[in-house]
Design a protein around this motif. Structure first.
Motif, short mmCIF file in Angstrom:
data_model
loop_
_atom_site.label_atom_id
_atom_site.label_comp_id
_atom_site.label_asym_id
_atom_site.label_seq_id
_atom_site.Cartn_x
_atom_site.Cartn_y
_atom_site.Cartn_z
N UNK A 1 12.98 7.09 -11.74
CA UNK A 1 11.52 7.53 -12.02
C UNK A 1 10.55 6.58 -11.27
N UNK A 2 9.43 7.01 -11.00
CA UNK A 2 8.26 6.23 -10.52
C UNK A 2 6.89 6.52 -11.19
N UNK A 3 6.13 5.72 -11.26
CA UNK A 3 4.71 5.96 -11.86
C UNK A 3 3.82 5.15 -11.49
N UNK A 4 2.63 5.33 -11.61
CA UNK A 4 1.43 4.61 -11.33
C UNK A 4 1.30 3.04 -11.47
N UNK A 5 0.94 2.33 -10.71
CA UNK A 5 1.11 0.97 -10.87
C UNK A 5 2.29 0.13 -10.20
N UNK A 6 3.23 1.05 -9.91
CA UNK A 6 4.59 0.16 -9.38
C UNK A 6 4.37 0.05 -7.89
N UNK A 7 5.37 -0.99 -7.30
CA UNK A 7 5.45 -1.15 -6.02
C UNK A 7 6.68 -1.09 -5.92
N UNK A 8 7.13 -0.64 -4.30
CA UNK A 8 8.43 -0.54 -4.16
C UNK A 8 8.45 -1.19 -2.59
N UNK A 9 9.56 -1.60 -2.37
CA UNK A 9 10.06 -2.11 -0.93
C UNK A 9 11.21 -1.44 -0.28
N UNK A 10 10.93 -0.57 0.64
CA UNK A 10 12.10 0.28 1.30
C UNK A 10 12.40 -0.30 2.54
N UNK A 11 13.74 -0.36 2.81
CA UNK A 11 14.00 -1.07 4.12
C UNK A 11 14.14 -0.02 5.15
N UNK A 12 14.24 -0.54 6.51
CA UNK A 12 14.10 0.04 7.83
C UNK A 12 15.13 1.37 7.72
N UNK A 13 14.78 2.34 8.10
CA UNK A 13 15.86 3.60 8.21
C UNK A 13 16.41 3.77 6.75
N UNK B 1 17.87 -4.07 2.80
CA UNK B 1 17.53 -2.72 3.57
C UNK B 1 17.87 -1.60 2.38
N UNK B 2 18.46 -1.97 1.54
CA UNK B 2 18.79 -0.67 0.36
C UNK B 2 17.40 -0.58 -0.51
N UNK B 3 16.36 -1.43 -0.09
CA UNK B 3 15.38 -1.40 -1.06
C UNK B 3 15.26 -2.22 -2.43
N UNK B 4 14.00 -2.18 -3.01
CA UNK B 4 14.20 -2.74 -4.30
C UNK B 4 12.53 -2.34 -5.10
N UNK B 5 12.73 -2.26 -6.11
CA UNK B 5 11.34 -2.38 -7.10
C UNK B 5 10.62 -3.67 -7.14
N UNK B 6 9.57 -3.91 -7.07
CA UNK B 6 8.55 -5.28 -7.52
C UNK B 6 8.69 -5.32 -9.04
N UNK B 7 9.53 -6.30 -9.58
CA UNK B 7 9.49 -6.55 -11.25
C UNK B 7 8.18 -6.55 -11.67
N UNK B 8 7.91 -6.14 -12.97
CA UNK B 8 6.92 -5.59 -13.47
C UNK B 8 5.98 -7.14 -13.72
N UNK B 9 6.61 -8.20 -14.03
CA UNK B 9 6.00 -9.27 -14.31
C UNK B 9 5.26 -10.13 -13.21
N UNK B 10 5.62 -9.62 -12.04
CA UNK B 10 4.79 -10.17 -10.84
C UNK B 10 4.15 -9.05 -10.09
#
Length: 292
Positions: A56-68, A121-130
C-alpha cells in the motif's frame, strides 16, 4: 495492456531528470525503464506493485525503484470515478548510471554508490523517520539547475546510502532486457489482475491473457511470481481490503469483502487472517491503537 518498456523523455542538456505530474490517477500500467526512479507521492494512494510484490502507498511517502524493476503505482478505485473529482500528484527524479552518467559512476569515488544501487535494484521505501529530510533533498534537486543540481543530487545520494534498516520492495532482482517477451507477457497478466481483482477472476480468463492453457499458465505464473495464481489474487484483494478498513470508507467488513472480490465473508476472514496474521477486526483495532 502490454506496456512494459517505457522511455523517459530526456530534456536536452540534462542527465538528472525531474518530472512533476498532476492528473486524475497514476499511470495505470505495469512498466519498467533503464533509469533508477525516486518518487515522492505528494497526493494520492493505492497499491504499489514491484516485481512480484505489492504494498500500500499513500501521500507523503518516498520510494526508490531500481533500474528495470517492473512497477505500477495503481491508484485506489475511487480515483477512476470521475464524479469524485480526485487527483494525484507525484514528483519523480530519474537517472541512469549506465547512460550519460556512466563516466561519473565509474569513478573510484563512486564505486560504493554504484554497488549500493546494484544491491537495491529491488527497490525500497524511505523510512518514515527520514522521509521529511529526504523530501527536502528532492525539492532542492527540482529547483536547481546545472552544476548545482548535480551537487545537490550527489548530496541526496550520500544521504540515501546512510539510511539503515532498509526493506526491499521485491523479493527478486529484475534486470532482464527491456525487450524481453516474457516480461511483456507477465506484464499483461499482472495488469489484467490489477484492473479486475474486484470482479470474478477465473483461471481460464487470465490464462487467455498469456495465450496459455490453464495448466501451462499455472506453471508459468508460479515461475515468474513465486506465488500461485490464487495466492497472488488473494494478496491483491487483501491489500485493497486493508486500505478500506483503515480509511473506514465502507460501513461493514462484509461490504469491504465483496467490494474486493471475495465471494463470502467467511472466505474473506480466513484469507485475510492467513495473509495478515490477524482478523480484519483485530487489524483495525491494532491500527487504531498505533495512531493514537
Amino acid at each position: 495492456m502490454k506496456v512494459l518498456p517505457f522511455t523517459i523523455p530526456v530534456p536536452e542538456g540534462q542527465t538528472i531528470i525531474v518530472q512533476e505530474e498532476m492528473q486524475s490517477h497514476f499511470y495505470p500500467h505495469l512498466h519498467r525503464h533503464a533509469e533508477i526512479q525516486i518518487t515522492w507521492i505528494k497526493r494520492g494512494e493505492g497499491t504499489l506493485l514491484t516485481g512480484n510484490s505489492m504494498h500500500s502507498f499513500k501521500a507523503g511517502e518516498v520510494y526508490v525503484l531500481g533500474a528495470n524493476l517492473p512497477h505500477l503505482f495503481r491508484s485506489s478505485p475511487e480515483y477512476f470515478d470521475e464524479s469524485n473529482k480526485l487527483d494525484v500528484q507525484e514528483l519523480t527524479i530519474f537517472f541512469d548510471p549506465t547512460g550519460k552518467l556512466s563516466a561519473l559512476f565509474d569513478l573510484p569515488e563512486m564505486q560504493a554508490v554504484k554497488t549500493f544501487f546494484e544491491k537495491w535494484q529491488v527497490g525500497f521505501k524511505i523510512p518514515v523517520e527520514v522521509t521529511g529530510a529526504f523530501r527536502e533533498q528532492i525539492d532542492m534537486v527540482q529547483h536547481t539547475r546545472g552544476v548545482y543540481r548535480m551537487s545537490v543530487f550527489l548530496r541526496m545520494v550520500n544521504l540515501l546510502m546512510g539510511i539503515e534498516n532498509l526493506q526491499p520492495l521485491s523479493v527478486a532482482s529484475h534486470t532482464q532486457p527491456l525487450t524481453d517477451p516474457e516480461g511483456m507477457r507477465i506484464a499483461s497478466v499482472l495488469n489484467y489482475i490489477m484492473h479486475n481483482y474486484s470482479s470474478t477472476l477465473t483461471l481460464e480468463d487470465v490464462a487467455l491473457q498469456a495465450h496459455l492453457t490453464p495448466n501451462a499458465f499455472c506453471r508459468y505464473f508460479k515461475k515468474h511470481t513465486r506465488l500461485t495464481f490464487v495466492a497472488f489474487v488473494n494478496k491483491v484483494r487483501v491489500n485493497q481490503a486493508c486500505k478500506l478498513l483503515i480509511n473506514g470508507e465502507l460501513n461493514t467488513i462484509a461490504d469491504i469483502a465483496y467490494s474486493c472480490g471475495f465471494s463470502s465473508i467467511n472466505n474473506f476472514n480466513l484469507t485475510f487472517k492467513k495473509i495478515m496474521g490477524k482478523s480484519p477486526r483485530d487489524y483495525v483495532n491494532d491500527y487504531t491503537h498505533r495512531v493514537k
